[in-house]
Write an enzyme that holds these catalytic residues in place. Sequence first.
Site, PDB file in Angstrom:
ATOM      1  N   HIS A 325      14.183  29.111  12.362  1.00 41.02           N
ATOM      2  CA  HIS A 325      14.982  30.039  11.552  1.00 41.02           C
ATOM      3  C   HIS A 325      14.101  31.182  11.080  1.00 41.02           C
ATOM      4  CE1 HIS A 325      13.859  29.215   7.270  1.00 41.02           C
ATOM      5  NE2 HIS A 325      13.622  27.981   7.675  1.00 41.02           N
ATOM      6  N   ASP A 337       7.831  29.229   5.148  1.00 43.51           N
ATOM      7  CA  ASP A 337       9.223  28.817   5.377  1.00 43.51           C
ATOM      8  C   ASP A 337      10.107  30.055   5.596  1.00 43.51           C
ATOM      9  OD1 ASP A 337      11.584  27.404   5.527  1.00 43.51           O
ATOM     10  OD2 ASP A 337      11.745  27.078   3.370  1.00 43.51           O
ATOM     11  N   GLU A 371      19.741  30.019   7.926  1.00 42.52           N
ATOM     12  CA  GLU A 371      19.387  28.605   7.765  1.00 42.52           C
ATOM     13  C   GLU A 371      19.343  28.232   6.292  1.00 42.52           C
ATOM     14  OE1 GLU A 371      16.495  25.162   7.254  1.00 42.52           O
ATOM     15  OE2 GLU A 371      16.522  27.172   6.396  1.00 42.52           O
ATOM     16  N   GLU A 372      18.814  29.145   5.483  1.00 46.19           N
ATOM     17  CA  GLU A 372      18.658  28.861   4.062  1.00 46.19           C
ATOM     18  C   GLU A 372      19.998  28.827   3.320  1.00 46.19           C
ATOM     19  OE1 GLU A 372      16.085  27.750   2.994  1.00 46.19           O
ATOM     20  OE2 GLU A 372      14.329  28.593   3.993  1.00 46.19           O
ATOM     21  N   ASP A 400       9.797  24.364  12.029  1.00 45.45           N
ATOM     22  CA  ASP A 400      10.144  24.841  10.692  1.00 45.45           C
ATOM     23  C   ASP A 400       9.036  24.435   9.721  1.00 45.45           C
ATOM     24  OD1 ASP A 400      11.336  25.694   8.380  1.00 45.45           O
ATOM     25  OD2 ASP A 400      13.141  24.479   8.579  1.00 45.45           O
ATOM     26  N   HIS A 501      10.073  27.805  -1.352  1.00 48.80           N
ATOM     27  CA  HIS A 501      11.221  28.544  -1.878  1.00 48.80           C
ATOM     28  C   HIS A 501      10.884  29.346  -3.139  1.00 48.80           C
ATOM     29  CE1 HIS A 501      14.660  26.176   0.300  1.00 48.80           C
ATOM     30  NE2 HIS A 501      13.815  26.774   1.129  1.00 48.80           N
TER      31      HIS A 501
END
Length: 572
Positions: A325, A337, A371-372, A400, A501
């Site tokens: 992603h 990420d 994706e998130e 990922d 994140h």
Amino acid sequence: MAEAEETVPLTSKQQQQQQKGGCPCSKTVLVVIVIVAILVLIAIIIPVAVVVSKNNRPRKNSTEPEEETLTSSVRVENIMSHLKALQDIGDANTNSEIPSRSVDDQYNASASYVQEKLDAAGYKTWIQIFVVPVFNVLAPAVFKMTANDERVVTFVEDYDFSVMRYSGNGSVTGEELFRLEREQKNNNDDNGEAVPTGCYAADFEKIKEGSIALLPYNTNCTYYQKARLAEDAGATAVIFYYEDEEFNTQGPSKSRVRGDELNETVSIPVISLSYPLSRQFGGDEKQKGDIIIETSTSITMSYTYNLFAETPYGRGDRLIVVGSHLDSVQEGVGMNDNGSGSSTNLEIAIQIARLNLEPVNKVRFAWWGAEELGLLGSKFYTSNLTEEEIADHALNLNFDMVGSPNYLRGVYNGSGFTDGSDEMKYACGKIQEVFEERFAQQNLSYSIVQFTGRSDYGPFIDAEIAIPAGGLSTGADGLKTTEERNMYGGLANAAFDTCYHMECDTIDNVDQTVLGQMADASAYTLQKLMYVKDLKSFLSDVNYKEDNSNNEKIRFRKRRAVRIEPIYKFQP
């Protein structure tokens, strides 16, 4: 007695030669002797000259690179170059004060960068557009409690509590808490065994209209299902709390409370608590008083897309999809990420084109969008495949988060896949074996990590699609154990990625050593699988004997034939 020799008189010419000491054959003999001597000398000199020549020949510099293979050509410095470009793109975000590459921020610019690199490498690229719901926080949230003595305690957002993604918008004040334990006795079970709560309407039968629902984290059903049931039963807000001590270092969660369909959302505020605050609300000494919750959120619909490129060579009915992603969360640029995985994917694609490899099985590279927001890009892709197209897919590889700073080397546990058929379990296990094989060759320790469908391989292994998958990860928000610390170094009882994140997930958050190791294993696994002559049999037949003839030589643009690394079967 011996016979007397006959005497023959000499001619005058012979007499003259004899008087001079000569013989009629002496010159001939001399010539022969000279020729023989020369030949003997040549026989001695030439081998010596050859040896001297060999010894004096300039030796190949030991530092010269060996013949290039896919694994040797995928270099971490090139991957870091892509990461630097994505970092710059995220930093240029003008939609908010925080650098980001999310759907409504710099995702399109990120995809344009990848597409330009692919076009320059000679690929034909295409995109797949779809609509996604984007969650927006419009203002800071409020969470307060007024105690019996009139004192007001204000809790800190993103430390004590967080607004969960796709929470509803509103302001709620209430004293009545409806609390569910993590497990409760099942009255329908003769054994009276405890079962997880919050997943059935019957769990909310005793809730009072206007109450705030206090629900435990567990994974027996989605947070959306629990929040939806609470709202339908009359709750005005939902608070998720940690109950188990194993979460004693966990902060508040920002997990999604949205279903798979675009309209599956809740309209009431939904927040989560840190573990320490959970103990105050869900522990033995429960807090009492008026609770105030205010959330200011919205959901907007946006267009985004997946990006694809594929090799011109290879069987289209033995298709390998290599996916990562490309989007980040709104809170940061997402270099680990998943800039790490998508940049690795890009560099592998570039090197396959540069080396002009001609795989037996066609390779399709995919950069997933959204994706998130809930694996929406990969879900859109798989849900739009026809039955014939599904049958043409041999497998999916997913990369990922492959550069976590407090890393482990994680291989997805395909052999432990329990949510599909035995055939799927066997196929996923075969993919897992190839990754393990490479780490064993490199004498690198590795760990088998959960195969939960949490990343973009999830839609592929869904029972309705059933495309085998495998991949790598270096860890996210989980905590490194002492055993893992002893294997990989780093810090025990700390997250694999402490910037998961978060805004600090920048290029400085990526560990280049493990990134290079994971890129090597990724390239090796793809290199092996794309040259397997009968890939479907390799993934399904326990008696399949591998034919390595295609792996002995690979063809390059200059049509040089070189050996790739020998492939061994690793027995753990």
